[in-house]
Design a protein around this motif. Structure first.
Motif, PDB file in Angstrom:
ATOM      1  N   GLY A 144     -25.023  22.792 -11.854  1.00  0.00           N
ATOM      2  CA  GLY A 144     -25.270  21.227 -12.377  1.00  0.00           C
ATOM      3  C   GLY A 144     -25.225  20.159 -11.030  1.00  0.00           C
ATOM      4  N   GLN A 145     -24.884  19.227 -11.669  1.00  0.00           N
ATOM      5  CA  GLN A 145     -24.613  17.930 -10.612  1.00  0.00           C
ATOM      6  C   GLN A 145     -24.028  18.185  -9.406  1.00  0.00           C
ATOM      7  N   THR A 146     -24.289  17.726  -8.353  1.00  0.00           N
ATOM      8  CA  THR A 146     -23.464  17.364  -7.365  1.00  0.00           C
ATOM      9  C   THR A 146     -22.382  16.521  -7.627  1.00  0.00           C
ATOM     10  N   VAL A 147     -21.145  16.747  -7.116  1.00  0.00           N
ATOM     11  CA  VAL A 147     -20.162  15.768  -7.261  1.00  0.00           C
ATOM     12  C   VAL A 147     -19.561  15.157  -6.003  1.00  0.00           C
ATOM     13  N   LYS A 148     -18.906  14.217  -6.279  1.00  0.00           N
ATOM     14  CA  LYS A 148     -18.454  13.415  -5.041  1.00  0.00           C
ATOM     15  C   LYS A 148     -16.900  13.358  -5.011  1.00  0.00           C
ATOM     16  N   VAL A 149     -16.270  13.799  -4.109  1.00  0.00           N
ATOM     17  CA  VAL A 149     -15.007  13.755  -3.938  1.00  0.00           C
ATOM     18  C   VAL A 149     -14.429  12.447  -3.797  1.00  0.00           C
ATOM     19  N   ASP A 150     -13.652  11.704  -4.900  1.00  0.00           N
ATOM     20  CA  ASP A 150     -13.531  10.379  -4.650  1.00  0.00           C
ATOM     21  C   ASP A 150     -12.168  10.095  -3.629  1.00  0.00           C
ATOM     22  N   GLY A 151     -12.264   9.323  -2.892  1.00  0.00           N
ATOM     23  CA  GLY A 151     -11.354   8.943  -1.793  1.00  0.00           C
ATOM     24  C   GLY A 151     -10.514   7.588  -1.969  1.00  0.00           C
ATOM     25  N   VAL A 152     -10.179   6.947  -0.735  1.00  0.00           N
ATOM     26  CA  VAL A 152      -9.625   5.716  -0.832  1.00  0.00           C
ATOM     27  C   VAL A 152     -10.566   4.533  -0.920  1.00  0.00           C
ATOM     28  N   GLN A 153     -10.205   3.620  -1.812  1.00  0.00           N
ATOM     29  CA  GLN A 153     -11.312   2.469  -2.097  1.00  0.00           C
ATOM     30  C   GLN A 153     -10.381   1.383  -1.605  1.00  0.00           C
ATOM     31  N   SER A 154     -11.311   0.267  -1.101  1.00  0.00           N
ATOM     32  CA  SER A 154     -10.861  -1.130  -0.859  1.00  0.00           C
ATOM     33  C   SER A 154      -9.751  -1.156   0.043  1.00  0.00           C
ATOM     34  N   GLY A 155      -9.573  -0.136   0.662  1.00  0.00           N
ATOM     35  CA  GLY A 155      -8.611  -0.072   1.724  1.00  0.00           C
ATOM     36  C   GLY A 155      -7.217   0.517   1.428  1.00  0.00           C
ATOM     37  N   VAL A 156      -7.034   0.490   0.240  1.00  0.00           N
ATOM     38  CA  VAL A 156      -5.584   0.870  -0.362  1.00  0.00           C
ATOM     39  C   VAL A 156      -5.569   1.733  -1.667  1.00  0.00           C
ATOM     40  N   THR A 157      -6.609   1.759  -2.429  1.00  0.00           N
ATOM     41  CA  THR A 157      -6.396   2.586  -3.548  1.00  0.00           C
ATOM     42  C   THR A 157      -6.955   4.042  -3.670  1.00  0.00           C
ATOM     43  N   SER A 158      -5.842   4.826  -3.743  1.00  0.00           N
ATOM     44  CA  SER A 158      -6.011   6.400  -3.658  1.00  0.00           C
ATOM     45  C   SER A 158      -6.488   6.908  -4.768  1.00  0.00           C
ATOM     46  N   LEU A 159      -7.591   7.642  -4.975  1.00  0.00           N
ATOM     47  CA  LEU A 159      -7.879   8.372  -6.081  1.00  0.00           C
ATOM     48  C   LEU A 159      -7.671  10.003  -6.186  1.00  0.00           C
ATOM     49  N   THR A 160      -7.704  10.290  -4.882  1.00  0.00           N
ATOM     50  CA  THR A 160      -7.371  11.758  -4.582  1.00  0.00           C
ATOM     51  C   THR A 160      -6.252  11.940  -3.622  1.00  0.00           C
ATOM     52  N   ASN A 161      -5.193  12.663  -4.065  1.00  0.00           N
ATOM     53  CA  ASN A 161      -3.889  12.637  -3.241  1.00  0.00           C
ATOM     54  C   ASN A 161      -3.076  14.002  -3.467  1.00  0.00           C
ATOM     55  N   GLY A 162      -2.219  14.146  -2.563  1.00  0.00           N
ATOM     56  CA  GLY A 162      -1.300  15.328  -2.869  1.00  0.00           C
ATOM     57  C   GLY A 162       0.098  14.782  -2.395  1.00  0.00           C
ATOM     58  N   LEU A 163       1.114  15.626  -2.711  1.00  0.00           N
ATOM     59  CA  LEU A 163       2.532  15.101  -2.980  1.00  0.00           C
ATOM     60  C   LEU A 163       3.417  16.573  -2.602  1.00  0.00           C
TER      61      LEU A 163
ATOM     62  N   PRO B  29       0.965  -1.140   0.204  1.00  0.00           N
ATOM     63  CA  PRO B  29       0.083   0.152   0.153  1.00  0.00           C
ATOM     64  C   PRO B  29       0.897   1.190   0.032  1.00  0.00           C
ATOM     65  N   VAL B  30       0.383   2.306  -0.777  1.00  0.00           N
ATOM     66  CA  VAL B  30      -0.713   2.846  -1.425  1.00  0.00           C
ATOM     67  C   VAL B  30      -0.595   2.401  -2.513  1.00  0.00           C
ATOM     68  N   VAL B  31      -1.950   2.093  -3.245  1.00  0.00           N
ATOM     69  CA  VAL B  31      -2.010   2.038  -4.791  1.00  0.00           C
ATOM     70  C   VAL B  31      -2.753   3.304  -5.100  1.00  0.00           C
ATOM     71  N   ALA B  32      -2.047   4.008  -6.316  1.00  0.00           N
ATOM     72  CA  ALA B  32      -2.717   5.279  -6.825  1.00  0.00           C
ATOM     73  C   ALA B  32      -3.405   4.906  -8.249  1.00  0.00           C
ATOM     74  N   ALA B  33      -4.547   5.505  -8.238  1.00  0.00           N
ATOM     75  CA  ALA B  33      -5.237   5.427  -9.444  1.00  0.00           C
ATOM     76  C   ALA B  33      -6.003   6.604  -9.715  1.00  0.00           C
ATOM     77  N   SER B  34      -6.329   6.758 -10.930  1.00  0.00           N
ATOM     78  CA  SER B  34      -7.307   7.538 -11.580  1.00  0.00           C
ATOM     79  C   SER B  34      -8.413   6.821 -12.600  1.00  0.00           C
ATOM     80  N   ALA B  35      -9.620   7.602 -12.679  1.00  0.00           N
ATOM     81  CA  ALA B  35     -10.636   6.941 -13.598  1.00  0.00           C
ATOM     82  C   ALA B  35     -11.288   8.126 -14.399  1.00  0.00           C
ATOM     83  N   ARG B  36     -11.689   7.592 -15.641  1.00  0.00           N
ATOM     84  CA  ARG B  36     -12.556   8.470 -16.569  1.00  0.00           C
ATOM     85  C   ARG B  36     -13.268   7.312 -17.600  1.00  0.00           C
TER      86      ARG B  36
END
Length: 362
Positions: free
Chosen positions: A337-356, A112-119
């Motif tokens: 427009g639409q409400t948006v969700k701020v994506d976070g950590v999924q399945s305990g290890v996969t980070s979709l929103t992060n900083g460095l 851990p951690v796994v970094a991800a992005s999706a579209r």
């Protein structure tokens, strides 16, 4: 108008985000492609970019290893990894795409951690990408070796859709790559926001929008992220910081948001303002020097998920502030427009929103 395409889009989109949560659990596909290596200058010590050598098919429902890099590291040694996945599609319908950076130890276990992005890839005839039909995704990871040894980091791609028929995505050679620092990123810092599963069955996610959602939020600051300050290294002459913010639109019927947050029918899209701040603190713990960058972002319901990238580079560490402590956060405000969700950590290890944050010593 291609009515078959519109129907396919409406049917597919509500399933897309579900694969983001599952992808970290799927085994790597056995069809890894050979990759070429080319040096790319960036930052202290430089980086090495490993590019995908040949176009590689990503069938739906399969996770494919695209590019890999093996490193031998000392305990606690850090590397910044940045990945780019450029994908084309054989269909005009919508197909979900997730990329991730996953690092494995010598036993083959994920560290851990796994970094991800999706579209969502919006179709082979999409003209809104920089190159028509070519969807690029980026992801970043600060990897810290938990023990001395060899680690293999892999760029993976997954396609998913409920469309019928025969189709696939393709990772484009040269435009798909994994970039890794050549030297230790001494003292670098990593941020990730709290757990937020795709369907959000427990209501744990942060939402910005209308109805019961918040009108604005501070990611990494008032969203449940543990409070923390980052201290620049005593020998650093400047610092840089970045943030990857993944948002998901919450239209009626999506499986990617809590039902209470679904305010509008699909097709409304969302507009948000985002401000990335990296703040050097004074001796009282308040802001001494604030560095920021802003952007207005539109997230369409066809794309459904979208990651925004913010970066501040070459920031001098001001001795007049009396401390070398910094605060990193992202302000997100709903515009329309639409409400948006701020994506976070999924399945305990996969980070979709992060900083460095990283130090620069020269």
């Amino acid at each position: 108008m291609n009515t078959g395409r519109v129907a396919g889009r409406a049917f597919t989109a509500c399933l897309v985000a579900m694969a983001v949560a599952v992808v970290a659990l799927w085994p790597a596909a056995p069809r890894a492609q050979a990759a070429g290596v080319a040096a790319a200058p960036a930052g202290a010590g430089g980086t090495t970019r490993t590019a995908l050598a040949v176009d590689t098919v990503i069938p739906r429902g399969v996770t494919v290893d695209l590019v890999r890099r093996t490193m031998t590291l000392a305990e606690g040694e850090k590397r910044h990894l940045r990945a780019r996945l450029e994908a084309t599609s054989t269909t005009t319908g919508i197909v979900g795409l997730t990329q991730r950076i996953r690092c494995l130890d010598a036993s083959g276990s994920t560290v851990p951690v796994v970094a991800a992005s999706a579209r969502n890839h919006e179709g082979s005839d999409t003209l809104t990408y920089a190159t028509p039909g070519h969807l690029p995704l980026f992801a970043d990871l600060l990897f810290t070796a938990p023990a001395a040894g060899a680690y293999t980091c892999v760029l993976q791609g997954t396609a998913y859709s409920s469309l019928t028929g025969s189709y696939h995505l393709t990772a484009v050679a040269a435009g798909t790559w994994l970039e890794v620092d050549d030297t230790d990123q001494v003292g670098a810092g990593w941020w990730q926001n709290p757990a937020c599963e795709s369907a959000d069955p427990t209501g744990a996610c942060t939402y910005v929008g209308s109805g019961p959602a918040r009108r604005d939020a501070w990611v990494f600051y008032d969203d449940g992220t543990p409070s923390r300050k980052w201290e620049a290294h005593p020998d650093a002459v400047s610092v840089s910081a970045q943030a990857n913010l993944e948002l998901t639109t919450c239209y009626h019927g999506t499986a990617s948001c809590a039902e209470a947050m679904q305010s509008h029918p699909r097709g409304r899209n969302a507009v948000v303002d985002a401000r990335f701040e990296f703040i050097q603190l004074g001796t009282t713990g308040h802001a001494c020097r604030t560095h920021s960058t802003t952007a207005r972002r539109t997230v369409t319901d066809d794309a459904h998920h979208a990651v925004g990238y913010s970066r501040l580079t070459g920031i001098p560490v001001d001795p007049a502030c009396g401390t070398r402590n910094f605060l990193l956060r992202v302000y997100v405000k709903h515009v329309s427009g639409q409400t948006v969700k701020v994506d976070g950590v999924q399945s305990g290890v996969t980070s979709l929103t992060n900083g460095l944050a990283v130090n620069h010593f020269a």
